[in-house]
Structures are given as structure tokens and as C-alpha cells.
Motif scaffolding. Sequence first.
Motif, PDB file in Angstrom:
ATOM      1  N   ARG A  53       5.671   1.998 -13.130  1.00 14.82           N
ATOM      2  CA  ARG A  53       4.994   2.578 -11.957  1.00 14.82           C
ATOM      3  C   ARG A  53       4.808   4.087 -12.148  1.00 14.82           C
ATOM      4  NH1 ARG A  53       8.681  -0.712  -8.945  1.00 14.82           N
ATOM      5  NH2 ARG A  53       9.778   1.129  -8.153  1.00 14.82           N
ATOM      6  N   LYS A  54       5.865   4.697 -12.679  1.00 18.59           N
ATOM      7  CA  LYS A  54       5.810   6.145 -12.894  1.00 18.59           C
ATOM      8  C   LYS A  54       4.706   6.486 -13.907  1.00 18.59           C
ATOM      9  CE  LYS A  54       9.010   9.982 -13.018  1.00 18.59           C
ATOM     10  NZ  LYS A  54      10.366  10.453 -13.207  1.00 18.59           N
ATOM     11  N   GLU A  55       4.654   5.692 -14.985  1.00 25.44           N
ATOM     12  CA  GLU A  55       3.630   5.927 -16.022  1.00 25.44           C
ATOM     13  C   GLU A  55       2.217   5.779 -15.456  1.00 25.44           C
ATOM     14  OE1 GLU A  55       4.736   3.088 -18.978  1.00 25.44           O
ATOM     15  OE2 GLU A  55       6.384   4.335 -19.761  1.00 25.44           O
ATOM     16  N   ILE A  58       1.665   5.087  -9.709  1.00 27.05           N
ATOM     17  CA  ILE A  58       1.507   4.355  -8.437  1.00 27.05           C
ATOM     18  C   ILE A  58       2.887   4.046  -7.847  1.00 27.05           C
ATOM     19  CG2 ILE A  58      -0.726   3.342  -9.056  1.00 27.05           C
ATOM     20  CD1 ILE A  58       0.647   0.710  -9.610  1.00 27.05           C
ATOM     21  N   THR A  59       2.917   3.808  -6.538  1.00 30.20           N
ATOM     22  CA  THR A  59       4.187   3.503  -5.858  1.00 30.20           C
ATOM     23  C   THR A  59       4.347   1.989  -5.712  1.00 30.20           C
ATOM     24  OG1 THR A  59       3.295   3.395  -3.616  1.00 30.20           O
ATOM     25  CG2 THR A  59       3.860   5.599  -4.451  1.00 30.20           C
ATOM     26  N   ALA A  60       5.552   1.583  -5.297  1.00 29.73           N
ATOM     27  CA  ALA A  60       5.837   0.157  -5.072  1.00 29.73           C
ATOM     28  C   ALA A  60       5.050  -0.382  -3.877  1.00 29.73           C
ATOM     29  CB  ALA A  60       7.333  -0.044  -4.853  1.00 29.73           C
ATOM     30  N   LEU A  61       4.518   0.526  -3.046  1.00 35.23           N
ATOM     31  CA  LEU A  61       3.739   0.093  -1.883  1.00 35.23           C
ATOM     32  C   LEU A  61       2.347  -0.377  -2.299  1.00 35.23           C
ATOM     33  CD1 LEU A  61       5.827   2.427  -0.908  1.00 35.23           C
ATOM     34  CD2 LEU A  61       4.453   2.446   1.152  1.00 35.23           C
ATOM     35  N   ASP A  62       1.902   0.061  -3.460  1.00 32.10           N
ATOM     36  CA  ASP A  62       0.556  -0.265  -3.945  1.00 32.10           C
ATOM     37  C   ASP A  62       0.513  -1.739  -4.375  1.00 32.10           C
ATOM     38  OD1 ASP A  62      -1.772  -0.549  -5.678  1.00 32.10           O
ATOM     39  OD2 ASP A  62      -1.852   1.640  -5.720  1.00 32.10           O
ATOM     40  N   PRO A  63      -0.441  -2.511  -3.868  1.00 30.33           N
ATOM     41  CA  PRO A  63      -0.519  -3.931  -4.236  1.00 30.33           C
ATOM     42  C   PRO A  63      -0.577  -4.162  -5.747  1.00 30.33           C
ATOM     43  CG  PRO A  63      -2.027  -3.453  -2.436  1.00 30.33           C
ATOM     44  CD  PRO A  63      -1.462  -2.135  -2.874  1.00 30.33           C
ATOM     45  N   ARG A 164       4.726   9.168   0.149  1.00 32.43           N
ATOM     46  CA  ARG A 164       4.539   7.735   0.416  1.00 32.43           C
ATOM     47  C   ARG A 164       3.446   7.474   1.448  1.00 32.43           C
ATOM     48  NH1 ARG A 164       8.834   3.895  -0.153  1.00 32.43           N
ATOM     49  NH2 ARG A 164       8.248   2.940   1.818  1.00 32.43           N
ATOM     50  N   ARG A 165       3.177   8.496   2.254  1.00 32.80           N
ATOM     51  CA  ARG A 165       2.349   8.279   3.449  1.00 32.80           C
ATOM     52  C   ARG A 165       0.967   7.661   3.192  1.00 32.80           C
ATOM     53  NH1 ARG A 165       2.056   8.805   8.577  1.00 32.80           N
ATOM     54  NH2 ARG A 165       0.128   9.454   9.552  1.00 32.80           N
TER      55      ARG A 165
END
Length: 334
Positions: A53-55, A58-63, A164-165
Motif C-alpha cells: 500500500r505504501k509503495e 494508497i490507504t486500506a480504505l481504498d477499494p 485519511r479524510r
Amino acid sequence: MSSKPDRVVLIGVAGDSGCGKSTFLRRLADLFGEDFMTVICLDDYHSLDRKQRKEMGITALDPRANNFDLMYEQIKALKNGESIMKPIYNHETGTIDPPEKVDPNHVIVIEGLHPLYDERVRSLIDFSVYLDISDDVKIAWKIKRDMAERGHSYEDVIASINARRPDFMAYIDPQKQYADVVLQILPSQLAKEEKVGNILRVRMLQREGIPGFEPVYLFDEGSTITWIPCGRKLTCSYPGIRLSYGPDEYYGHPVSVLEVDGRFEKLDELIYIESHLSNTSTKHYGEVTELLLKHRDYPGSDNGSGLFQVLTGLKMRATYERLTSRDAATVTNR
């Protein structure tokens, strides 16, 4: 686990992290029993680990960081009474661990960021709740938790919320339009000078027109009512307690809204409030108060969030009983 179920009832519990899902799940376990229900955290369907995700930035919230196809296939299999090999997301290491076997159970609860995001998964759910914490309260709670327990600075906490918002607003927040019940937690309107997050105004938005779901109401169904019960029968210190009830619209759907602003001083006196509520789906007089008293240490027990979590749990139990007794009746009539 208890005996193999004839029918699996699926419950969805949605909301951001830190919004009270774990307390709500503990209240559900009181109603159904630990052995009778299995909880699946949907974080286990992350398709990317923390490093990936870091690479990708994107965040874990992203589908895109989640495997909805697998989620749907496995939840559907459980609902059909089949066992699955569920992946495990390891929160400690941020990696994906080897899968574990999960058997069907009478009640399966799927909880996390995305239970109502995918239309296919949503169609399997028998009853759902979305826990909706206002920004002001969320920030106050997070600051309290992260600064006290985790040693973060105020700036760090605000920066992590702001980061995150956009994803929260894009992917998590819109799911509330699909929930049968939305529990909103807002700053109090009774005590504006109080520190945000100490005294809460909590609203229970109950969707109308769902077969078998009868919204809880105060005094007179369909009326618009404001009630200040403080006095001889309810001990209230400043700023008191105010309840209200009435019809409203939410995302274009009619809803019934119950609201409690303020804090209950003596929990055993809640029986007085309970006796003025109807359609609570309790088995006996005083069951709501009993369930709250059983765990007076749970967060929110002294305000509307505890009361409405218990009422929502009772609606979930009623849904389970309605669906399973209907199945039994069908078998008997054959």
C-alpha cells in the motif's frame, strides 16, 4: 461452536476505525452468545499488505487495496452453509498470514470499513448498522486516545485524520445510505461550552418500509416529540437530558429518528425511559435496562450510544428469530 445451523443470518456492522464497532460487537455477543455468532473482520480481505500500500501510495480504505470478489464468494459460501478458508490480515506486522478455516454459524457478523460497499456483499446482508461519528467527536476521541495511550502529538493526530479524510469521504461515508440503522454521534446541543466528546447527542435513524423491521418509537408512533424527563423519576445533573423522536428523510428514504442528548446519571433509572419506548423487541419488561446494567463499564453506557446500540442489537436478534422461524414454518408446512 454450536450445532450446524439450518439458516445463517448475516449482519453487517460498518464504520470508520475507532467509532465503537468493538463495543457494539460485545453487546451483540451478550444477545446471541459467543458460540452462536462468528465475527469476520473485513480487514482480512486486504489484497495489499502494508508495504505494498505504501509503495502504491494508497490507504486500506481504498477499494483497490481490498479483494471484494473473494469477500463476496466467501461470505456467500458461509451463508449457504459451507466452510471457507479465510485469509488473515496481521495488524501487528501489516502482512497477510496463511488462511484459517471458518465454519458457518447461526449468526455471521461482517464488520469493518467496507461491509456495505460492494453491491453483491450488501445483497447478502439480513440487517445492517452504520456507526457515524461526527468529525468533531471523532477528533476529540482520537486525540484523547492517541495522545494519552500512544504518545502521539496533537499535530500528528490531526495530520493522520486529515490524511485519511479524502478516502473516508469517498469510500466509507457513502455506505451509510444503505444501512437499516444509522447511529449518529454528535456534540451535545445542551452544553455548548462543554469539552466536545464529553457529553454527546446520539441519534438512531431507523429506515422505514423494511419487511419485518418495526422502528422503535417514543410515546406515539409517527408523532414529533421532544421530552425532558428530568425530575422526580430521573436524576439529572447539569446539563440534563433531552429525548426527541419523529419522522425524517435520509438519502431520500423515510426514517424514524430517536435522539438522546445528555448523560444518564443513574443507569438503573433507565427503566423509566425504557417504559416510554415501544417496539423495542425485548423479551421481557426492563430487558434494555438489564443489558445496559450488565456492562455499565462499556463506553457509552451512560448516554444514547449505549442505549441505541442495545436497541439495534435487539432488532438484529428479532431479525434472526423472524428469519429462522419463517424457515422452520416453511419446513413444517411442506
